[in-house]
Design a protein around this motif. Structure first.
Motif, PDB file in Angstrom:
ATOM      1  N   ILE A 175     -10.843   1.344   7.942  1.00 31.15           N
ATOM      2  CA  ILE A 175     -10.858   2.808   8.129  1.00 31.15           C
ATOM      3  C   ILE A 175      -9.614   3.439   7.499  1.00 31.15           C
ATOM      4  O   ILE A 175      -9.662   4.571   7.020  1.00 31.15           O
ATOM      5  CB  ILE A 175     -10.997   3.179   9.625  1.00 31.15           C
ATOM      6  CG1 ILE A 175     -11.270   4.687   9.765  1.00 31.15           C
ATOM      7  CG2 ILE A 175      -9.797   2.750  10.445  1.00 31.15           C
ATOM      8  CD1 ILE A 175     -11.729   5.124  11.144  1.00 31.15           C
ATOM      9  N   GLU A 176      -8.503   2.691   7.449  1.00 29.50           N
ATOM     10  CA  GLU A 176      -7.269   3.246   6.877  1.00 29.50           C
ATOM     11  C   GLU A 176      -7.439   3.551   5.391  1.00 29.50           C
ATOM     12  O   GLU A 176      -6.671   4.314   4.816  1.00 29.50           O
ATOM     13  CB  GLU A 176      -6.073   2.300   7.134  1.00 29.50           C
ATOM     14  CG  GLU A 176      -6.119   0.930   6.468  1.00 29.50           C
ATOM     15  CD  GLU A 176      -7.046  -0.081   7.171  1.00 29.50           C
ATOM     16  OE1 GLU A 176      -7.737   0.299   8.136  1.00 29.50           O
ATOM     17  OE2 GLU A 176      -7.085  -1.242   6.720  1.00 29.50           O
ATOM     18  N   ASN A 177      -8.472   2.977   4.757  1.00 28.53           N
ATOM     19  CA  ASN A 177      -8.715   3.237   3.333  1.00 28.53           C
ATOM     20  C   ASN A 177      -9.844   4.244   3.103  1.00 28.53           C
ATOM     21  O   ASN A 177     -10.272   4.451   1.958  1.00 28.53           O
ATOM     22  CB  ASN A 177      -9.043   1.919   2.619  1.00 28.53           C
ATOM     23  CG  ASN A 177      -7.872   0.967   2.680  1.00 28.53           C
ATOM     24  OD1 ASN A 177      -6.729   1.374   2.465  1.00 28.53           O
ATOM     25  ND2 ASN A 177      -8.114  -0.285   3.028  1.00 28.53           N
ATOM     26  N   ALA A 178     -10.342   4.861   4.184  1.00 29.39           N
ATOM     27  CA  ALA A 178     -11.497   5.767   4.061  1.00 29.39           C
ATOM     28  C   ALA A 178     -11.140   7.025   3.260  1.00 29.39           C
ATOM     29  O   ALA A 178     -11.951   7.525   2.478  1.00 29.39           O
ATOM     30  CB  ALA A 178     -12.011   6.144   5.448  1.00 29.39           C
ATOM     31  N   GLY A 179      -9.906   7.540   3.451  1.00 26.80           N
ATOM     32  CA  GLY A 179      -9.486   8.743   2.704  1.00 26.80           C
ATOM     33  C   GLY A 179      -9.508   8.462   1.207  1.00 26.80           C
ATOM     34  O   GLY A 179     -10.003   9.264   0.407  1.00 26.80           O
ATOM     35  N   GLN A 180      -9.003   7.298   0.814  1.00 30.96           N
ATOM     36  CA  GLN A 180      -8.997   6.928  -0.616  1.00 30.96           C
ATOM     37  C   GLN A 180     -10.432   6.804  -1.133  1.00 30.96           C
ATOM     38  O   GLN A 180     -10.742   7.239  -2.250  1.00 30.96           O
ATOM     39  CB  GLN A 180      -8.235   5.604  -0.810  1.00 30.96           C
ATOM     40  CG  GLN A 180      -8.111   5.186  -2.260  1.00 30.96           C
ATOM     41  CD  GLN A 180      -7.370   6.211  -3.117  1.00 30.96           C
ATOM     42  OE1 GLN A 180      -6.275   6.645  -2.760  1.00 30.96           O
ATOM     43  NE2 GLN A 180      -7.972   6.626  -4.222  1.00 30.96           N
ATOM     44  N   ALA A 181     -11.314   6.230  -0.304  1.00 30.96           N
ATOM     45  CA  ALA A 181     -12.719   6.068  -0.721  1.00 30.96           C
ATOM     46  C   ALA A 181     -13.359   7.430  -0.972  1.00 30.96           C
ATOM     47  O   ALA A 181     -14.174   7.590  -1.887  1.00 30.96           O
ATOM     48  CB  ALA A 181     -13.491   5.304   0.346  1.00 30.96           C
ATOM     49  N   LEU A 182     -12.978   8.420  -0.186  1.00 32.53           N
ATOM     50  CA  LEU A 182     -13.513   9.775  -0.370  1.00 32.53           C
ATOM     51  C   LEU A 182     -12.997  10.375  -1.685  1.00 32.53           C
ATOM     52  O   LEU A 182     -13.757  10.967  -2.459  1.00 32.53           O
ATOM     53  CB  LEU A 182     -13.128  10.647   0.832  1.00 32.53           C
ATOM     54  CG  LEU A 182     -13.572  12.102   0.806  1.00 32.53           C
ATOM     55  CD1 LEU A 182     -15.062  12.240   0.558  1.00 32.53           C
ATOM     56  CD2 LEU A 182     -13.203  12.792   2.126  1.00 32.53           C
ATOM     57  N   LEU A 183     -11.705  10.187  -1.956  1.00 36.65           N
ATOM     58  CA  LEU A 183     -11.163  10.695  -3.231  1.00 36.65           C
ATOM     59  C   LEU A 183     -11.813   9.975  -4.414  1.00 36.65           C
ATOM     60  O   LEU A 183     -12.092  10.577  -5.457  1.00 36.65           O
ATOM     61  CB  LEU A 183      -9.648  10.485  -3.307  1.00 36.65           C
ATOM     62  CG  LEU A 183      -8.813  11.207  -2.269  1.00 36.65           C
ATOM     63  CD1 LEU A 183      -7.352  11.223  -2.688  1.00 36.65           C
ATOM     64  CD2 LEU A 183      -9.289  12.634  -2.064  1.00 36.65           C
ATOM     65  N   ASP A 184     -12.088   8.686  -4.236  1.00 34.40           N
ATOM     66  CA  ASP A 184     -12.687   7.903  -5.325  1.00 34.40           C
ATOM     67  C   ASP A 184     -14.059   8.436  -5.709  1.00 34.40           C
ATOM     68  O   ASP A 184     -14.395   8.477  -6.888  1.00 34.40           O
ATOM     69  CB  ASP A 184     -12.802   6.427  -4.919  1.00 34.40           C
ATOM     70  CG  ASP A 184     -11.472   5.704  -5.053  1.00 34.40           C
ATOM     71  OD1 ASP A 184     -10.559   6.246  -5.694  1.00 34.40           O
ATOM     72  OD2 ASP A 184     -11.347   4.597  -4.489  1.00 34.40           O
ATOM     73  N   VAL A 185     -14.866   8.847  -4.736  1.00 33.19           N
ATOM     74  CA  VAL A 185     -16.200   9.345  -5.083  1.00 33.19           C
ATOM     75  C   VAL A 185     -16.078  10.673  -5.831  1.00 33.19           C
ATOM     76  O   VAL A 185     -16.848  10.958  -6.751  1.00 33.19           O
ATOM     77  CB  VAL A 185     -17.146   9.439  -3.860  1.00 33.19           C
ATOM     78  CG1 VAL A 185     -16.780  10.534  -2.906  1.00 33.19           C
ATOM     79  CG2 VAL A 185     -18.592   9.641  -4.302  1.00 33.19           C
ATOM     80  N   LEU A 186     -15.080  11.471  -5.495  1.00 31.79           N
ATOM     81  CA  LEU A 186     -14.903  12.750  -6.190  1.00 31.79           C
ATOM     82  C   LEU A 186     -14.450  12.529  -7.639  1.00 31.79           C
ATOM     83  O   LEU A 186     -14.720  13.348  -8.512  1.00 31.79           O
ATOM     84  CB  LEU A 186     -13.887  13.625  -5.458  1.00 31.79           C
ATOM     85  CG  LEU A 186     -14.318  14.115  -4.064  1.00 31.79           C
ATOM     86  CD1 LEU A 186     -13.162  14.811  -3.356  1.00 31.79           C
ATOM     87  CD2 LEU A 186     -15.510  15.057  -4.166  1.00 31.79           C
TER      88      LEU A 186
END
Ligand SMILES: NC(=O)c1ccc[n+]([C@@H]2O[C@H](COP(=O)([O-])OP(=O)(O)OC[C@H]3O[C@@H](n4cnc5c(N)ncnc54)[C@H](OP(=O)(O)O)[C@@H]3O)[C@@H](O)[C@H]2O)c1
Length: 332
Positions: free
Chosen positions: A306-317
């Motif tokens: 979960i600590e990497n979820a923010g990065q995963a969101l930026l990655d899709v953008l």
């Protein structure tokens, strides 16, 4: 039992353009939760298993005064979106311990949720649980209902699908092929283009290196353009439309970090269609059967923790995902 850390992904500040991790989206580990004693108030204690970073979440990182089809994230609170979880405790008769559930749930390791916000996943065909936030969830429904309700694509028609390798685009392509359409698709890398060919696209291009205008000219006039990106791709597609052809504005990801949408075109919102249909039964049955028969290929892009979820969101953008992004928070 001693309280445990409840890691949360918090919306801290409104971005003007690209969101920045640690500034607009932060991972917070200061909260704890007692999994045995936490009051449920008639609701359900859910452990998060799988999170779904989706492009539309960028539009929720806004000033609440700005109107939109979807409610904004609340500053200081976790972001929320489609999530798969498992029930740890329940005071609702609709749910029992061990049930897998799906719903729009805050991005936290654990949440107490009202029963009305969750659905049990039956998963009779033993498919990966992640399909319920992708292929058999919101992105799959978008592809299915968009094609059925907005376009009604016919055999032999020519359709161009941008963001073709993604969660929505790849399903649009395969449903269009099953209807006998001729499909042109674009994506942003050679690897993605190879996947487009694998799923049956008649002509696939890398829009970053190939000439889209020229390739569309060769493909012939379009009956339908399914737009997942906006920007220059939309401008070029307009030039190749047949008279009275249909441009479906599904998403404009290329301008999500630019402020105002420059086009003023109205698209469709999958939530509105599902509400108007009184649910997604037609989709569940039709696409559920195709998936069961192995007739739809599907790709996922995993991030662990979960600590990497923010990065995963930026990655899709930024287009760094190849397939439907899924954040694996816990196995069970
Ligand atoms: N109308 C609705 O109800 C609804 C519902 C769901 C999704 N959508 C929209 O549908 C679109 C696709 O969603 P998805 O969940 O399937 O995401 P996705 O396609 O899996 O991921 C987004 C992809 O967009 C591409 N992209 C990013 N920036 C771009 C740019 N500047 N120009 C061109 N392409 C760019 C990237 O692929 P490349 O490497 O190929 O560039 C990226 O992988 C999004 O616009 C989303 O907002 C609409």
């Amino acid at each position: 039992m001693a309280p445990v850390t409840n890691t949360r992904i918090i919306f801290r500040a409104i971005p003007k353009d690209w969101p920045v991790l640690g500034e607009h989206i932060v991972c917070d580990t200061s909260s704890t939760i007692d999994l045995e004693e936490q009051p449920l108030d008639g609701g359900v204690l859910v452990k998060t298993l799988l999170l779904s970073p989706d492009p539309y979440m960028r539009g929720r990182m806004r000033d609440p005064k700005v109107k939109s089809y979807i409610w904004p994230f609340i500053l200081g609170q976790p972001v929320d979106n489609w999530t798969v979880g498992i029930v740890l405790r329940s005071e609702s008769e609709k749910f029992k311990e061990g049930d897998y559930v799906v719903g729009v749930i805050p991005w936290a390791s654990y949440n107490v949720m009202p029963a009305s916000r969750l659905e049990v996943i039956k998963n009779e065909n033993h498919l990966p649980w992640s399909y319920y936030i992708g292929l058999l969830g919101m992105p799959g429904r978008t592809a299915y209902y968009g094609l059925k309700k907005i376009v009604d694509l016919k055999e032999g028609q020519k359709i161009f699908v941008s963001a073709g390798s993604g969660a929505v685009g790849s399903v649009v392509i395969q449903l269009a092929k099953l209807r006998g359409a001729q499909v042109f698709a674009s994506a942003g890398s050679e690897e993605k283009v190879a996947f487009l060919k694998e799923i049956g696209v008649d002509r696939a291009i890398n829009y970053k290196t190939d000439d889209l205008d020229e390739a569309l000219e060769e493909f012939g006039e379009l009956d339908v353009y399914w737009d997942g990106v906006g920007g220059p791709t939309l401008d070029i597609a307009f030039k190749h439309m047949k008279d009275f052809g249909v441009v479906v504005i599904c998403g404009l990801i290329s301008s999500y970090n630019d402020g105002e949408n420059q086009y003023g075109i109205k698209g469709f919102i999958i939530g509105d269609i599902v509400a108007a249909e009184g649910g997604s039964r037609a989709f569940d049955e039709e696409v559920g059967e195709l998936v069961k028969q192995g007739k739809i290929k599907y790709k996922e892009h995993y991030t662990k923790g979960i600590e990497n979820a923010g990065q995963a969101l930026l990655d899709v953008l930024k287009g760094n995902n190849f397939g439907k992004p899924v954040v694996i928070v816990a196995d069970k």
